[in-house]
Write an enzyme that holds these catalytic residues in place. Structure first.
Site, mmCIF file in Angstrom:
data_model
loop_
_atom_site.group_PDB
_atom_site.id
_atom_site.type_symbol
_atom_site.label_atom_id
_atom_site.label_comp_id
_atom_site.label_asym_id
_atom_site.label_seq_id
_atom_site.Cartn_x
_atom_site.Cartn_y
_atom_site.Cartn_z
ATOM 1 N N PHE B 126 21.431 17.238 -30.776
ATOM 2 C CA PHE B 126 21.800 18.655 -30.190
ATOM 3 C C PHE B 126 22.478 19.350 -31.446
ATOM 4 O O PHE B 126 23.458 18.999 -32.335
ATOM 5 C CB PHE B 126 23.078 18.455 -29.325
ATOM 6 C CG PHE B 126 23.434 19.679 -28.546
ATOM 7 C CD1 PHE B 126 22.990 19.853 -27.525
ATOM 8 C CD2 PHE B 126 24.223 20.818 -29.145
ATOM 9 C CE1 PHE B 126 23.180 20.982 -26.420
ATOM 10 C CE2 PHE B 126 24.551 21.943 -28.398
ATOM 11 C CZ PHE B 126 24.060 21.944 -26.937
ATOM 12 N N GLY B 128 22.434 23.609 -32.405
ATOM 13 C CA GLY B 128 23.048 24.833 -31.779
ATOM 14 C C GLY B 128 23.086 24.619 -30.120
ATOM 15 O O GLY B 128 23.759 25.620 -29.504
ATOM 16 N N GLY B 129 22.028 23.919 -29.845
ATOM 17 C CA GLY B 129 21.817 24.076 -28.188
ATOM 18 C C GLY B 129 20.976 25.413 -27.630
ATOM 19 O O GLY B 129 21.092 25.706 -26.632
ATOM 20 N N LEU B 263 11.568 11.746 -33.198
ATOM 21 C CA LEU B 263 11.434 10.781 -34.213
ATOM 22 C C LEU B 263 12.682 10.091 -34.827
ATOM 23 O O LEU B 263 12.784 9.103 -35.397
ATOM 24 C CB LEU B 263 10.103 10.980 -35.215
ATOM 25 C CG LEU B 263 8.954 11.420 -34.580
ATOM 26 C CD1 LEU B 263 8.084 12.036 -35.874
ATOM 27 C CD2 LEU B 263 8.318 10.437 -33.739
ATOM 28 N N TYR B 450 4.600 38.393 -28.762
ATOM 29 C CA TYR B 450 5.605 38.008 -28.538
ATOM 30 C C TYR B 450 5.757 38.923 -27.038
ATOM 31 O O TYR B 450 6.217 40.174 -27.094
ATOM 32 C CB TYR B 450 6.687 38.143 -29.269
ATOM 33 C CG TYR B 450 8.244 37.720 -28.791
ATOM 34 C CD1 TYR B 450 8.736 36.548 -29.479
ATOM 35 C CD2 TYR B 450 9.125 38.613 -28.067
ATOM 36 C CE1 TYR B 450 10.132 36.059 -29.013
ATOM 37 C CE2 TYR B 450 10.371 38.142 -27.848
ATOM 38 C CZ TYR B 450 10.887 36.729 -28.255
ATOM 39 O OH TYR B 450 12.232 36.229 -27.666
HETATM 40 C C1 LIG Z 1 18.683 34.189 -28.037
HETATM 41 C C2 LIG Z 1 17.780 33.417 -28.542
HETATM 42 C C3 LIG Z 1 17.075 33.746 -29.627
HETATM 43 C C4 LIG Z 1 15.993 32.689 -30.403
HETATM 44 N N1 LIG Z 1 15.388 33.374 -31.372
HETATM 45 C C5 LIG Z 1 14.459 32.704 -32.012
HETATM 46 C C6 LIG Z 1 13.890 32.981 -33.183
HETATM 47 O O1 LIG Z 1 13.868 34.174 -33.451
HETATM 48 N N2 LIG Z 1 12.933 32.163 -34.040
HETATM 49 C C7 LIG Z 1 12.950 30.768 -33.227
HETATM 50 O O2 LIG Z 1 12.053 30.087 -33.873
HETATM 51 N N3 LIG Z 1 13.540 30.645 -32.215
HETATM 52 C C8 LIG Z 1 14.315 31.307 -31.780
HETATM 53 N N4 LIG Z 1 14.781 31.002 -30.459
HETATM 54 C C9 LIG Z 1 15.014 29.390 -30.204
HETATM 55 C C10 LIG Z 1 15.819 28.541 -30.843
HETATM 56 O O3 LIG Z 1 17.089 29.181 -31.403
HETATM 57 C C11 LIG Z 1 15.272 27.605 -31.832
HETATM 58 O O4 LIG Z 1 14.193 26.675 -31.239
HETATM 59 C C12 LIG Z 1 16.230 26.668 -32.744
HETATM 60 O O5 LIG Z 1 15.413 26.425 -34.070
HETATM 61 C C13 LIG Z 1 16.916 25.755 -32.411
HETATM 62 O O6 LIG Z 1 17.968 25.327 -33.085
HETATM 63 P P1 LIG Z 1 19.350 24.747 -32.657
HETATM 64 O O7 LIG Z 1 20.122 24.243 -33.864
HETATM 65 O O8 LIG Z 1 20.041 25.565 -31.659
HETATM 66 O O9 LIG Z 1 18.594 23.280 -31.791
HETATM 67 P P2 LIG Z 1 18.916 22.930 -30.515
HETATM 68 O O10 LIG Z 1 18.747 23.848 -29.511
HETATM 69 O O11 LIG Z 1 20.130 22.223 -30.554
HETATM 70 O O12 LIG Z 1 17.675 21.816 -30.419
HETATM 71 C C14 LIG Z 1 16.195 22.101 -30.449
HETATM 72 C C15 LIG Z 1 15.599 20.912 -30.242
HETATM 73 O O13 LIG Z 1 15.610 20.050 -31.375
HETATM 74 C C16 LIG Z 1 16.363 18.939 -31.523
HETATM 75 N N5 LIG Z 1 17.453 18.867 -32.630
HETATM 76 C C17 LIG Z 1 18.324 19.421 -32.834
HETATM 77 N N6 LIG Z 1 18.875 19.160 -33.953
HETATM 78 C C18 LIG Z 1 18.180 18.275 -34.670
HETATM 79 C C19 LIG Z 1 18.165 17.346 -35.723
HETATM 80 N N7 LIG Z 1 19.186 17.644 -36.533
HETATM 81 N N8 LIG Z 1 17.405 16.551 -35.869
HETATM 82 C C20 LIG Z 1 16.516 16.182 -34.995
HETATM 83 N N9 LIG Z 1 16.330 16.883 -33.775
HETATM 84 C C21 LIG Z 1 17.050 18.078 -33.686
HETATM 85 C C22 LIG Z 1 16.948 18.827 -30.067
HETATM 86 O O14 LIG Z 1 16.833 17.575 -29.643
HETATM 87 C C23 LIG Z 1 16.149 19.778 -29.473
HETATM 88 O O15 LIG Z 1 14.877 19.080 -28.825
HETATM 89 C C24 LIG Z 1 15.914 31.542 -29.770
HETATM 90 C C25 LIG Z 1 16.905 31.113 -28.996
HETATM 91 C C26 LIG Z 1 17.646 31.990 -28.273
HETATM 92 C C27 LIG Z 1 18.337 31.543 -27.157
#
Ligand SMILES: Cc1cc2nc3c(=O)[nH]c(=O)nc-3n(C[C@H](O)[C@H](O)[C@H](O)COP(=O)(O)OP(=O)(O)OC[C@H]3O[C@@H](n4cnc5c(N)ncnc54)[C@H](O)[C@@H]3O)c2cc1C
Ligand SMILES: Cc1cc2nc3c(=O)[nH]c(=O)nc-3n(C[C@H](O)[C@H](O)[C@H](O)COP(=O)(O)OP(=O)(O)OC[C@H]3O[C@@H](n4cnc5c(N)ncnc54)[C@H](O)[C@@H]3O)c2cc1C
Lengths: 531, 531
Positions: B126, B128-129, B263, B450
């Protein structure tokens, strides 16, 4: 097409260096080693080559596309590495395949796979055979694998479709460089992937080996030019979607790009194309030292200018190719575009050069890429592949190896590898040799240095002498943090160092992936991993 | 840092849309659906949330870094997708993990893995979720997996090392966008990866999902910015070499990039950085139609100019964000450089726009990226994430989906998907809704469209209504040749379409690779593949 491909040497029968070229190259070596002549031995003629009886016979249904005579088997025994040339010269063709198959379509590829797999043979995909790391040499002794079958893809040589709107084309895996570009030319597009081996290497080989091409920055490897792939595996055809970009899981294409034939045969690919360049700017820039030139390269690479060429030659390399007198390093700098004049880009890059002591050679800007030091170097570059078949029989050991490293370690890396290789030459041959360096590709975070070495070997010991030098150079570059190959591939000959470089668990995953595509491990045993 | 993260909604407790923003957004919806107000329901408060008893208890050695109280478990139950917001609103927290672990280093990650694996639990990395596709929601019923443990990486938030010479930094996987940039700023470098979720997402999450960021062209995904990785797997740590470029076999990094936590856990990465931009040029360009704007985008993308921004909004999208009056499409165009003035690039791009009927909005060039239509749109873009927690309780269904397609199919693709989605909205809700489109990223061979959609749902049926619309849109884009995600990832919610998109044999290979890293399939079951 003209004459058939040589069984020994570069290109087609009848091609080779001109006498003037031979004299130029020999003169350089005579001066280097302070002698008037070299002991020259003969090269085994086709008629003198003795091959073992084929250990396998193709079925009637495939006999039309299979060859078992000496020419075809000898011509597929080796790639184009230095030890390949020595063994070929000596008439050692133990590695020749038992059968060479020339499929004309995917169904025939699959049929050859089925037959060879059923017969317990190993199968070697073969494009141009320009591998310099044992990629096409099947080393089987008849125990684990009953025989060796080579799959030559030359009949899959067509551009099947051009999508001018998306600037992409569907091209068959066996297409050689010149044929591929000729077919694209009529549509006013170009792939512009020009490895030095361009004339006698293929799209499938380039993708299988992550070949490095024309562009010194940005699109350095073929990797980024691949839009989608078709791969024939022993378990069936894999086809990926044509997509300009995707984030849906790990990229399937990236699993096959660089897989060197161990997972399947790349039968076709949608490739991203370029517009034909309409605007060009080129320059040769002199620098007092190689490291000064490297500083300028770093500045240009980090400036986000994306030159098509930004190669530097150290003073000795510049001298060897006739580009300079040995007192200065040279940068070959070029910008090109199918869309807009590139002078602002060039002007800024030249400022970066001037900041690091670079002086532009005076020449007509629009044709500078064909003139001056740059032009001389370019010509030498294109003719170089013909040198090895001429130098090896003279007992000269001339080879290259290439790597990449981040900028902050570059200078000590360079000095360490150069010193280790020079020392190894003396140790192996008793005679001082020469090690030179250039950059072939550059990145914001580091260069891809390309080393050449020259040694005077002794007939009868050439293989051992070469191996000792190669080992020392490879040990040094792996210990110092480099990669065993930036674009020449791993094949079988780089395995020892690749195995130290790649994470162990990644190798386990790759082996596991291979089992899914190739359950009996018939494809390229020994390349990249032990199945 | 301030307040703790919300258990429901975007960002920290106390943050949200201003009243003026709420009024603006509501006004648009009132006009759209021709009504004065919307039925608003309450959101389940933390105190009202009932969770099952934890099915597993952390050992004493880990109790310091583990949390089992309602806040921590509820805050890790979901990502930020529309159905996540509906279920959270309704107080349905069945998906909450049993335990949330907050490791502070790799050893603690490994210790949590060992414990959770031994206890038969599933483990969910997890960041940022901010996942919008079910990536962090562990769906286990207690049979195959005994329990669900979430591994929150927020304590691995440091920039460990900056190599200014190679312009790269070693950054921990749990670093959030703003903290990461703050640490780089003092060294005068920047990653410049700005997804819309930048404030509340992490480096490890970006890499795991192949996130799409700031750059509309060239470095569109995080993929190309990764120099090397450290990944903690149940079988041990995988570390790849820092290399500016390599051709040694299939790229190990590319196997982990996009692997969505199945992985291993990305604990740190060497990332390629940018110089801080010193030169900027920005413009808003008006076009009579969206397709005219798309033609201009294609021209710019194929010209090799590499704008940092080249996004287009269709007329309705431009209107919704306040960027235009609904009669024109808008292009937000920008160039930036840390090295040189970018006017020649901008001038040529504007010529491409003019060729396709584009008119530049008059504004002071140097600040245009913050003013005019572009500025309005940019502001809306940054504040958008706060809208969902406000709109969902009003019964408004507002979601986005994104894809990519080659240029030659783009127009029919766009029209087909828009029509299918519009029809699905009417079918599902009985009321005409709205579907708009913009481009987030562009490539020489095609755009990444998009889509946003807006529907007036009915409380009690929101999940089913949303699903019906999502299904229709996804079916349409997969049938028409697109990807189910260009950068939002696959997670669990996109599986149905991803499974149709990726080659079957590739999925088999990925499963086989996973078995090597994660033999008991504890990591993210159901994401990308069924183990
Ligand atoms: C309002 C909003 C705007 C968004 N805009 C964009 C955008 O502009 N571009 C974009 O690409 N996405 C966007 N997203 C989607 C999301 O932010 C991306 O997928 C982002 O990369 C997720 O990062 P996170 O740290 O929140 O990961 P999480 O949501 O915590 O996890 C995402 C996935 O990756 C896995 N994971 C997380 N951290 C790790 C780690 N360290 N090692 C291995 N696996 C891990 C998790 O298990 C999960 O399956 C947006 C989402 C929201 C809600
Ligand atoms: C003089 C010279 C100059 C060179 N210059 C360069 C250079 O500038 N840049 C560079 O990158 N390399 C260079 N090389 C190395 C070589 O040309 C490249 O590795 C090239 O990509 C090989 O292509 P090929 O078609 O000849 O492949 P081959 O040599 O036939 O095969 C290479 C490997 O790929 C496999 N393979 C071949 N075709 C397929 C297919 N269709 N599907 C699956 N697997 C396949 C083979 O089994 C083998 O393991 C040079 C070599 C020489 C001799």
């Amino acid at each position: 097409m003209g004459a058939r491909l040589k069984h020994y040497g570069w290109g087609r029968e009848g091609e080779g260096m001109t006498e003037a070229e031979q004299a130029f190259v020999l003169g350089r070596y005579q001066a280097k080693f302070g002698c008037d002549s070299f002991e020259r031995v003969g090269v085994a003629a086709l008629d003198d080559i003795k091959l073992r009886e084929p250990r396998i016979v193709p079925p009637k249904s495939l006999s039309e596309i299979c060859a078992v005579d000496v020419y075809h088997r000898a011509a597929h025994a080796y790639g184009k590495s230095y030890p390949d040339y020595v063994r070929g010269m000596l008439g050692d063709y133990d590695a020749a395949p038992d059968v060479v198959a020339y499929p004309r379509d995917e169904a025939e590829i699959a049929a050859v796979m089925d037959w060879a797999g059923g017969a317990g043979a190993a199968l070697t995909p073969f494009g141009g055979g320009s591998s310099v790391c044992g990629g096409v040499e099947c080393r089987v002794d008849g125990s684990r694998y009953k025989a060796a079958v080579t799959l030559d893809l030359r009949h899959l040589g067509k551009v099947l479709e051009v999508d001018a709107t998306s600037r992409a084309a569907l091209i068959q895996g066996g297409a050689f460089g010149p044929a591929l570009e000729a077919q694209l030319k009529s549509r006013n597009v170009t792939l512009r992937h020009f490895p030095q081996s361009f004339e006698y290497s293929t799209l499938g080989g380039w993708i299988a080996t992550r070949s490095g091409g024309h562009f010194a920055s940005l699109y350095t490897h073929i990797d980024d030019l691949v839009e989608s792939l078709r791969v024939v595996t022993p378990r069936g055809v894999v086809e990926t979607r044509r997509l300009p970009g995707s984030g849906a899981g790990p990229s399937p294409d990236r699993m096959f790009i660089g897989s060197e034939g161990i997972l399947g045969v790349i039968s076709a690919a949608w490739m991203r194309l370029q517009s034909r360049p309409m605007f060009r700017a080129g320059a040769s820039v002199r620098f007092p030292t190689f490291f000064a030139a490297a500083h300028a390269v770093r500045a240009v690479a980090q400036a986000g200018l994306y030159p098509s060429n930004c190669r530097i030659l150290d003073p000795q390399e510049a001298y060897n190719t006739g580009a300079a007198d040995g007192s200065v390093a040279i940068m070959v700098l070029a910008f090109e575009s199918g869309d807009h004049p590139v002078e602002p880009w060039m002007a800024r890059a030249l400022e970066c050069c001037a900041d690091h002591g670079g002086t532009k050679e005076e020449a007509d800007a629009s044709s500078a890429h064909l003139e001056g030091a740059a032009g001389l170097w370019r010509n030498a570059f294109i003719r170089m592949p013909y040198a090895r078949e001429f130098l090896t029989p003279a007992g000269l050991i001339n080879d290259t190896f290439e790597t990449s490293i981040t900028w902050e370690r570059f200078e000590s890396f360079h000095d360490g590898i150069k010193a280790a290789t020079e020392q190894a030459i003396v140790d192996a041959t008793g005679i001082k040799g020469e090690v030179t360096c250039r950059f072939t590709h550059v990145y914001p975070d580091g260069p891809a240095p390309y080393f050449s070495f020259h040694a005077l070997g002794r007939h009868g010991a050439l293989l051992e002498q070469w191996q000792a030098i190669k080992d020392a150079a490879s040990d040094a570059l792996i210990a110092a943090g480099g990669t065993i190959t930036h674009h020449h591939a791993v094949g079988r000959d780089h395995r020892k160092w690749y195995d130290r470089q790649r994470p162990e668990l990644f190798a386990a995953a790759l082996r596991a992936a291979k089992r899914e595509f190739d359950p009996h491990a018939m494809l390229n045993p020994g390349v990249l991993i032990d199945p």
